[in-house]
Design a protein around this motif. Structure first.
Motif, PDB file in Angstrom:
ATOM      1  N   UNK A 184       0.938  -1.135   0.015  1.00  0.00           N
ATOM      2  CA  UNK A 184       0.008   0.026  -0.105  1.00  0.00           C
ATOM      3  C   UNK A 184       0.969   1.037   0.226  1.00  0.00           C
ATOM      4  N   UNK A 185       0.713   2.118  -1.088  1.00  0.00           N
ATOM      5  CA  UNK A 185       1.731   3.254  -1.174  1.00  0.00           C
ATOM      6  C   UNK A 185       3.159   3.078  -1.037  1.00  0.00           C
ATOM      7  N   UNK A 186       3.773   1.858  -1.499  1.00  0.00           N
ATOM      8  CA  UNK A 186       5.177   1.559  -1.151  1.00  0.00           C
ATOM      9  C   UNK A 186       5.420   1.484   0.381  1.00  0.00           C
ATOM     10  N   UNK A 187       4.592   0.903   0.960  1.00  0.00           N
ATOM     11  CA  UNK A 187       4.881   0.758   2.365  1.00  0.00           C
ATOM     12  C   UNK A 187       6.012  -0.501   2.698  1.00  0.00           C
ATOM     13  N   UNK A 188       5.960  -1.455   1.502  1.00  0.00           N
ATOM     14  CA  UNK A 188       6.825  -2.448   1.892  1.00  0.00           C
ATOM     15  C   UNK A 188       8.208  -2.153   1.009  1.00  0.00           C
ATOM     16  N   UNK A 199      -1.042  -1.331  -4.522  1.00  0.00           N
ATOM     17  CA  UNK A 199      -2.273  -0.502  -4.474  1.00  0.00           C
ATOM     18  C   UNK A 199      -1.988   0.700  -3.709  1.00  0.00           C
ATOM     19  N   UNK A 200      -2.726   1.842  -4.339  1.00  0.00           N
ATOM     20  CA  UNK A 200      -2.557   3.268  -3.671  1.00  0.00           C
ATOM     21  C   UNK A 200      -3.440   3.062  -2.470  1.00  0.00           C
ATOM     22  N   UNK A 201      -4.619   2.549  -2.159  1.00  0.00           N
ATOM     23  CA  UNK A 201      -5.302   2.269  -0.952  1.00  0.00           C
ATOM     24  C   UNK A 201      -5.894   1.060  -0.737  1.00  0.00           C
TER      25      UNK A 201
END
Length: 522
Positions: free
Chosen positions: A180-184, A213-215
């Motif tokens: 999600x939004x480059x969280x990984x 995914x963006x959200x």
């Protein structure tokens, strides 16, 4: 007894029947006396004792015969004999005796003109001969050998009483990671780490699904198309389990499980399941139970649904395969109860810590990311065989060993539970009493696996956890597994630590010298 001077015979016989502390290899006065007599009379002398520390017999033999004859039932006995004017190397006859009779150990002590020399010890551990050499028998009780012997005996007792488990088929799992939004930061490495956790928990990975995914989707986290793809993959692979890299809310977990018709858990639940299997001590089990209770409380509805539909198994068991309690009021009461019990153990640990500190032995905690080689390093330093395996969370309970470093330094080294990224705060809180060993040490060895492409991230995770614990203890960075990399690729990145390979015994003396230098300058 062979014919020796009467005064020596009387002295040796005076020891028979005496009981010494069972946590030492031999009483040091007795060792000194048998070595003196052995040197003067040029005879081998053997002391036979039992696990209570009682001296059962003392035998004397011509030093040319190769070994003292022992003709009593020596199973579970301890045998120490001298080698006058000869090396301490155990003979072939000693080794055959060991294999046939399985005493707790056999020790040979070299005796020379100038007094006590080196010693060798051999013992059986899981059918394998362990044979170790030490340079000076005068420090025979300072090498932490009895800790290893006691651990070996405990394992033997456990194996003797353990019922044979009939293993069920492995769970087959599909792994899912949603960025999600480059969280990984590194999707590939995150999935590989999740695979490692599955391997540790004896889960077979039969498929992997990832999505950017963006959200997050409010119902499934995954997009609707990916959920359908996941459902098809479950049918093709006959999977019975889906494990998410992402932390799942109670509603998302229930929604996914209902739609996919298989058990769905997240990474934290998988880690808790590993903890539940690995906890051995009473404190370790309490810590696992408390972490489980705190984690499941806001997700109780999904736990109940999963338990009703799929029974126990992965993510649904407490320490010792006990079933998790699902009643909210009982869970809340248990959290208070377990917290109080851990607080009592914490005070007991603090008392033990103060006692250790009053003994003035310096303390070193070995910390770092899970599977970085902490237990293997302690094994090498202490010449021990603490459980160490190439898997995540091989060590859960802390283990301490005294290590004789030479130059008048005896240091207590403690191996700790490994750190891991994105560890929920409930876990850190529950394991705080164990992790606090780090805070009260004199020095930390931060072990870093430089063969892992994400070694800098793992190092930063470890430092972050230490900061959360409030640690201000000095750190020596230990860059492990140098045998697996090209050191020139790192340029000057490793200059702030010690580069080693536990497996190939590279750089260990340099590390020891740095530790000794630290305490000499303190």
């Amino acid at each position: 007894m062979k014919e020796i001077k009467q005064k020596y015979k009387d002295l040796l016989q005076s020891y028979i029947g005496k009981i010494y502390t069972k946590d030492t290899l031999i009483d040091e006065k007795l060792l000194s006396d048998i070595c003196d007599i052995s040197r003067i009379e040029k005879l081998e002398i053997a002391v036979i004792s039992n696990r209570k520390g009682e001296i059962l017999d003392i035998r004397v033999s011509d030093s040319q015969s190769g070994s003292v004859e022992i003709n009593i039932d020596s199973h579970n006995m301890r045998i120490i004999h001298t080698h006058p004017f000869a090396p301490s190397t155990l003979s072939e006859k000693d080794m055959l005796f060991l294999q046939k009779n399985n005493p707790d150990y056999i020790i040979a002590v070299s005796v020379m003109d100038n007094g006590i020399g080196s010693f060798d010890i051999a013992y059986l551990d899981s059918g394998k001969i362990c044979n170790e050499h030490y340079d000076y028998a005068g420090y025979i009780n300072k090498y932490g050998i009895m800790d290893k012997i006691n651990d070996k005996i405990a394992r033997e007792k456990k194996n003797a009483t353990k019922l044979i488990d009939t293993k069920s088929e492995k769970d087959k799992a599909i792994l899912v990671a949603v960025d999600i939004k480059r969280s990984i930061i590194n999707m590939t490495e995150s999935v590989e780490e999740l695979k490692g956790l599955c391997s540790t928990d004896s889960i077979e990975v039969v498929g992997v699904l990832t999505q950017n995914k963006i959200a997050p989707d409010p119902k499934f986290l995954l997009g609707s198309g990916k959920v359908e793809e996941l459902k098809d993959l479950i049918a093709k692979t006959d999977a019975n389990l889906v494990i998410f890299e992402n932390e799942l809310s109670s509603s998302k977990q229930s929604n996914l499980s209902d739609y996919l018709n298989v058990k769905v858990i997240d990474r934290s639940m998988l880690i808790l399941d590993i903890f539940a299997k690995r906890a051995r001590t009473n404190e370790g089990k309490l810590q696992v139970e408390l972490a489980q209770l705190k984690y499941m409380l806001p997700r109780l509805k999904s736990y109940v649904n999963t338990s009703n539909r799929y029974g126990g198994g992965v993510g649904m068991r407490g320490p010792g395969e006990t079933k998790l309690e699902m009643n909210r009021r009982v869970v809340e009461a248990n959290i208070l109860k377990k917290s109080a019990e851990l607080e009592k153990l914490k005070k007991h640990r603090e008392l033990n810590r103060k006692n250790r500190q009053s003994n003035t032995n310096p303390t070193v905690s070995i910390v770092g990311y899970t599977n970085s080689g902490k237990s293997s390093l302690l094994n090498l330093l202490a010449k021990d065989n603490i459980y160490a395996k190439d898997e995540l969370f091989a060590t859960l309970d802390t283990t301490s060993r005294k290590v004789w470093m030479g130059k008048g330094k005896e240091i207590v080294f403690t191996d700790t539970v490994g750190f891991i990224s994105n560890l929920p705060h409930e876990f850190i809180e529950a394991f705080s009493s164990t992790l606090e060993e780090c805070i009260y040490s004199d020095l930390l060895l931060l072990v870093i696996d430089i063969s892992n492409p994400d070694y800098e991230m793992q190092m930063n995770v470890s430092i972050d956890v230490l900061q959360k614990l409030g640690s201000t203890v000095p750190i020596i960075k230990v860059y492990n597994k140098v045998d697996k990399v090209n050191i020139s690729d790192f340029e000057n990145k490793l200059n702030d630590g010690v580069v080693i390979s536990v497996k190939q015994n590279i750089g260990i003396e340099n590390l020891k010298n740095k530790i000794i230098k630290f305490f000499n300058n303190k």
